[in-house]
Design a protein around this motif. Sequence first.
Motif, PDB file in Angstrom:
ATOM      1  N   ASN A 189       0.828  -1.217   0.000  1.00 61.27           N
ATOM      2  CA  ASN A 189       0.000   0.000   0.000  1.00 61.27           C
ATOM      3  C   ASN A 189       0.859   1.263   0.000  1.00 61.27           C
ATOM      4  O   ASN A 189       0.503   2.253  -0.640  1.00 61.27           O
ATOM      5  CB  ASN A 189      -0.968  -0.007   1.184  1.00 61.27           C
ATOM      6  CG  ASN A 189      -2.060  -1.044   1.008  1.00 61.27           C
ATOM      7  OD1 ASN A 189      -2.401  -1.435  -0.113  1.00 61.27           O
ATOM      8  ND2 ASN A 189      -2.606  -1.518   2.112  1.00 61.27           N
ATOM      9  N   ALA A 190       1.983   1.238   0.709  1.00 66.23           N
ATOM     10  CA  ALA A 190       2.891   2.389   0.705  1.00 66.23           C
ATOM     11  C   ALA A 190       3.452   2.620  -0.694  1.00 66.23           C
ATOM     12  O   ALA A 190       3.556   3.758  -1.164  1.00 66.23           O
ATOM     13  CB  ALA A 190       4.021   2.179   1.708  1.00 66.23           C
ATOM     14  N   PHE A 191       3.784   1.531  -1.384  1.00 65.29           N
ATOM     15  CA  PHE A 191       4.270   1.631  -2.754  1.00 65.29           C
ATOM     16  C   PHE A 191       3.196   2.240  -3.665  1.00 65.29           C
ATOM     17  O   PHE A 191       3.470   3.149  -4.442  1.00 65.29           O
ATOM     18  CB  PHE A 191       4.691   0.251  -3.279  1.00 65.29           C
ATOM     19  CG  PHE A 191       4.890   0.198  -4.757  1.00 65.29           C
ATOM     20  CD1 PHE A 191       5.996   0.777  -5.357  1.00 65.29           C
ATOM     21  CD2 PHE A 191       3.944  -0.449  -5.561  1.00 65.29           C
ATOM     22  CE1 PHE A 191       6.168   0.734  -6.731  1.00 65.29           C
ATOM     23  CE2 PHE A 191       4.110  -0.490  -6.929  1.00 65.29           C
ATOM     24  CZ  PHE A 191       5.224   0.097  -7.519  1.00 65.29           C
ATOM     25  N   LEU A 192       1.964   1.744  -3.555  1.00 64.02           N
ATOM     26  CA  LEU A 192       0.864   2.283  -4.361  1.00 64.02           C
ATOM     27  C   LEU A 192       0.658   3.777  -4.082  1.00 64.02           C
ATOM     28  O   LEU A 192       0.432   4.562  -4.996  1.00 64.02           O
ATOM     29  CB  LEU A 192      -0.438   1.529  -4.095  1.00 64.02           C
ATOM     30  CG  LEU A 192      -0.573   0.169  -4.761  1.00 64.02           C
ATOM     31  CD1 LEU A 192      -1.818  -0.542  -4.269  1.00 64.02           C
ATOM     32  CD2 LEU A 192      -0.594   0.299  -6.269  1.00 64.02           C
ATOM     33  N   SER A 193       0.747   4.165  -2.828  1.00 66.43           N
ATOM     34  CA  SER A 193       0.612   5.571  -2.462  1.00 66.43           C
ATOM     35  C   SER A 193       1.706   6.413  -3.108  1.00 66.43           C
ATOM     36  O   SER A 193       1.444   7.489  -3.637  1.00 66.43           O
ATOM     37  CB  SER A 193       0.726   5.709  -0.941  1.00 66.43           C
ATOM     38  OG  SER A 193      -0.469   6.029  -0.376  1.00 66.43           O
ATOM     39  N   GLU A 194       2.918   5.899  -3.052  1.00 68.10           N
ATOM     40  CA  GLU A 194       4.058   6.605  -3.632  1.00 68.10           C
ATOM     41  C   GLU A 194       3.891   6.780  -5.136  1.00 68.10           C
ATOM     42  O   GLU A 194       4.111   7.858  -5.681  1.00 68.10           O
ATOM     43  CB  GLU A 194       5.335   5.812  -3.329  1.00 68.10           C
ATOM     44  CG  GLU A 194       6.608   6.441  -3.835  1.00 68.10           C
ATOM     45  CD  GLU A 194       7.792   5.550  -3.534  1.00 68.10           C
ATOM     46  OE1 GLU A 194       8.602   5.315  -4.450  1.00 68.10           O
ATOM     47  OE2 GLU A 194       7.914   5.060  -2.387  1.00 68.10           O
ATOM     48  N   VAL A 195       3.461   5.721  -5.814  1.00 71.43           N
ATOM     49  CA  VAL A 195       3.264   5.781  -7.263  1.00 71.43           C
ATOM     50  C   VAL A 195       2.138   6.751  -7.594  1.00 71.43           C
ATOM     51  O   VAL A 195       2.239   7.544  -8.535  1.00 71.43           O
ATOM     52  CB  VAL A 195       2.979   4.382  -7.850  1.00 71.43           C
ATOM     53  CG1 VAL A 195       2.532   4.467  -9.300  1.00 71.43           C
ATOM     54  CG2 VAL A 195       4.198   3.484  -7.722  1.00 71.43           C
ATOM     55  N   THR A 196       1.065   6.710  -6.827  1.00 72.06           N
ATOM     56  CA  THR A 196      -0.082   7.579  -7.074  1.00 72.06           C
ATOM     57  C   THR A 196       0.285   9.056  -6.923  1.00 72.06           C
ATOM     58  O   THR A 196      -0.116   9.881  -7.734  1.00 72.06           O
ATOM     59  CB  THR A 196      -1.245   7.215  -6.122  1.00 72.06           C
ATOM     60  OG1 THR A 196      -1.586   5.849  -6.326  1.00 72.06           O
ATOM     61  CG2 THR A 196      -2.463   8.074  -6.389  1.00 72.06           C
ATOM     62  N   THR A 197       1.065   9.382  -5.901  1.00 75.18           N
ATOM     63  CA  THR A 197       1.428  10.784  -5.691  1.00 75.18           C
ATOM     64  C   THR A 197       2.454  11.274  -6.706  1.00 75.18           C
ATOM     65  O   THR A 197       2.482  12.456  -7.024  1.00 75.18           O
ATOM     66  CB  THR A 197       1.955  11.043  -4.264  1.00 75.18           C
ATOM     67  OG1 THR A 197       2.871  10.023  -3.909  1.00 75.18           O
ATOM     68  CG2 THR A 197       0.854  11.137  -3.267  1.00 75.18           C
ATOM     69  N   SER A 198       3.268  10.379  -7.227  1.00 78.19           N
ATOM     70  CA  SER A 198       4.285  10.811  -8.200  1.00 78.19           C
ATOM     71  C   SER A 198       3.787  10.741  -9.641  1.00 78.19           C
ATOM     72  O   SER A 198       4.451  11.223 -10.547  1.00 78.19           O
ATOM     73  CB  SER A 198       5.564   9.987  -8.033  1.00 78.19           C
ATOM     74  OG  SER A 198       5.329   8.639  -8.375  1.00 78.19           O
ATOM     75  N   ALA A 199       2.622  10.137  -9.868  1.00 73.83           N
ATOM     76  CA  ALA A 199       2.105  10.009 -11.242  1.00 73.83           C
ATOM     77  C   ALA A 199       1.425  11.274 -11.715  1.00 73.83           C
ATOM     78  O   ALA A 199       1.059  12.142 -11.032  1.00 73.83           O
ATOM     79  CB  ALA A 199       1.124   8.847 -11.318  1.00 73.83           C
TER      80      ALA A 199
END
Length: 169
Positions: A159-169
């Motif tokens: 979930n932390a990875f998904l959050s990181e990808v979502t904020t950087s996309a």
Amino acid sequence: MERIAIIGCGGSGKSTIAKQLGLTLDLPVTHLDAVYYDENWKPLPQEEFAAQQEKLVAGERWLIEGNYASTLPIRLAAADTVIFLDLPAATCLWGILQRRWRYRGGQHHKDGVFDRITWNFVRYIIGYRKQMRPKVTALTAQHAPHARLLTFTSRRQANAFLSEVTTSA
């Protein structure tokens, strides 16, 4: 991340992460269960299943989720990113129970969910880390040394990875 293979034990959250990551990165998502099984749970012949995957990985951009160790080298060789959900058996068993509660059994092609719980499937989940993880690790090392390997051992990490990808996309 243009060509992503997501692998892991049943109930680890492959379909959920695939859907979210596919939306975030605007990637076409393929759930291998939807390719392998028809509406009557009849599997494709192995050669046809492999051929379908060869076609899928020939695309420029894709996200494919599913295990199927016999055809894993096809996806690994073409992937630029491999996400391995290496979660504990208890977490995966909880995942399949949540899936059962949410979908009430059966197949849901649109969501990539195939909610069929058998004792063999439960035994597979319990033994995954001991029996399948070494195979998956060896296949990944052999067929995807070029790919970025992301291994998550908890839902929190994924979930932390998904959050990181979502904020950087």
